[in-house]
Design a protein around this motif. Sequence first.
Motif, PDB file in Angstrom:
ATOM      1  N   ALA A  69     -24.229  34.300  65.261  1.00 16.54           N
ATOM      2  CA  ALA A  69     -25.668  34.377  64.987  1.00 16.54           C
ATOM      3  C   ALA A  69     -26.425  33.237  65.661  1.00 16.54           C
ATOM      4  O   ALA A  69     -27.474  33.460  66.284  1.00 16.54           O
ATOM      5  CB  ALA A  69     -25.907  34.362  63.479  1.00 16.54           C
ATOM      6  N   LEU A  70     -25.902  32.019  65.556  1.00 14.70           N
ATOM      7  CA  LEU A  70     -26.618  30.871  66.099  1.00 14.70           C
ATOM      8  C   LEU A  70     -26.608  30.870  67.626  1.00 14.70           C
ATOM      9  O   LEU A  70     -27.635  30.619  68.269  1.00 14.70           O
ATOM     10  CB  LEU A  70     -26.017  29.573  65.559  1.00 14.70           C
TER      11      LEU A  70
ATOM     12  N   ASP B 289     -19.088  34.876  62.124  1.00 14.13           N
ATOM     13  CA  ASP B 289     -20.452  35.420  62.051  1.00 14.13           C
ATOM     14  C   ASP B 289     -21.543  34.370  62.263  1.00 14.13           C
ATOM     15  O   ASP B 289     -22.467  34.597  63.059  1.00 14.13           O
ATOM     16  CB  ASP B 289     -20.658  36.143  60.722  1.00 14.13           C
ATOM     17  N   PRO B 290     -21.512  33.237  61.557  1.00 11.48           N
ATOM     18  CA  PRO B 290     -22.573  32.255  61.798  1.00 11.48           C
ATOM     19  C   PRO B 290     -22.535  31.662  63.202  1.00 11.48           C
ATOM     20  O   PRO B 290     -23.585  31.315  63.759  1.00 11.48           O
ATOM     21  CB  PRO B 290     -22.328  31.189  60.729  1.00 11.48           C
TER      22      PRO B 290
ATOM     23  N   LEU C  46     -18.191  24.971  62.386  1.00 15.91           N
ATOM     24  CA  LEU C  46     -18.146  26.192  61.591  1.00 15.91           C
ATOM     25  C   LEU C  46     -16.801  26.875  61.774  1.00 15.91           C
ATOM     26  O   LEU C  46     -16.220  26.849  62.858  1.00 15.91           O
ATOM     27  CB  LEU C  46     -19.274  27.143  62.007  1.00 15.91           C
TER      28      LEU C  46
ATOM     29  N   ALA D 291     -30.933  31.000  62.575  1.00 12.71           N
ATOM     30  CA  ALA D 291     -29.626  31.592  62.292  1.00 12.71           C
ATOM     31  C   ALA D 291     -28.642  30.522  61.841  1.00 12.71           C
ATOM     32  O   ALA D 291     -28.864  29.324  62.024  1.00 12.71           O
ATOM     33  CB  ALA D 291     -29.090  32.313  63.534  1.00 12.71           C
ATOM     34  N   GLY D 292     -27.539  30.962  61.264  1.00  3.87           N
ATOM     35  CA  GLY D 292     -26.515  30.027  60.814  1.00  3.87           C
ATOM     36  C   GLY D 292     -26.824  29.470  59.444  1.00  3.87           C
ATOM     37  O   GLY D 292     -27.916  29.658  58.895  1.00  3.87           O
ATOM     38  N   PRO D 293     -25.855  28.765  58.857  1.00  2.00           N
ATOM     39  CA  PRO D 293     -26.048  28.207  57.509  1.00  2.00           C
ATOM     40  C   PRO D 293     -27.046  27.061  57.503  1.00  2.00           C
ATOM     41  O   PRO D 293     -27.269  26.396  58.518  1.00  2.00           O
ATOM     42  CB  PRO D 293     -24.633  27.708  57.148  1.00  2.00           C
TER      43      PRO D 293
END
Length: 325
Positions: A158-159, A154-155, A150, A94-96
């Motif tokens: 998610a992470l 959302d990210p 961040l 997850a995440g960028p």
Amino acid sequence: MERGKWNNVEDELWQHSRFGVIRASELETLGIGQTTTYRQCQPGGRWRRLLPGIVLLERSEPTTRQRVEAALMFARHGALVTGLQAARLYNLRAGPDPEFVHVLIPHKYCVRSSGFAVVERTVFFPPAFLRDGIPLAPPTRAVLDGVRRLRDLDPVRALLIEAVQSGLADPAQLRRELDTGTKRGTALPRRVLNEIDMGVRSVAEADALEIWHQAGLPTPHCNVVIVDSEGRYVGMPDTWCDEVGLAWEIDSNEFHYSKDAYAKTLARNSRYAAVGISLVQTLPSRLRVEPDAVIAELRAAYSVALARPRPPVHMKNSGATAQRA
């Protein structure tokens, strides 16, 4: 130098490198002068300069492993990989994708960041966790170092949710780490941890929790086990309103592509109906595309549930476990 001789030399140099990454100072001890190293890192040369004093013994773009090795060599002082890159090495997806390699060094040393190597000095220098020979910060520290940088919710959600759901990190440990380290960039992680404490297990469920609060409905319970009057399992709704016996499920289309999953959903809905539970089903996409319509549906369902007798069901002890169906 002739091509054949270069090939022999490079074979030996690779043996002294880490996946083809080597310090320029190490090359010098192996008989490769600074002038030769500089020339080979220029256009038309055989090597590539990755970071100040760090050379890749080939011209191709460095792999992730080579970038990590280069950052560790550049930072020195027992550096550890942390942040999003460490999260990837812990198999979190997850995440960028990491744009740089974030490394930690003890505060007493001073190394400035350069290129793709972001060097952070820290008073709270953690022990190393080795993964495939790479020294990483502990999972909790690594994940929080990643989300602190961040700016989008959302990210971060998610992470952190993936880290907790995978068992890699514990919410209590994450909170302790937040309280111990720098306070910079901790607002979003704290918000997400509050959602996780309420039982949220996905980004969609976090979106749903926000909409529930906007609807002004009673305190929600996320992912709690519901049993009937005889203690038999009924379901584990994404969101449960215990006051009136209202269940809200966030059901994605992808889940229902499987015949087995579709059959489980029908069985779940039948169990809800059999005991008189009111049910609202919503696609995850509608939470953001049509939030007002979803709020109206929830309020209407709550009103209907409030007008009829509450079904004879209750929440099972939160410490118990049950297989979701």
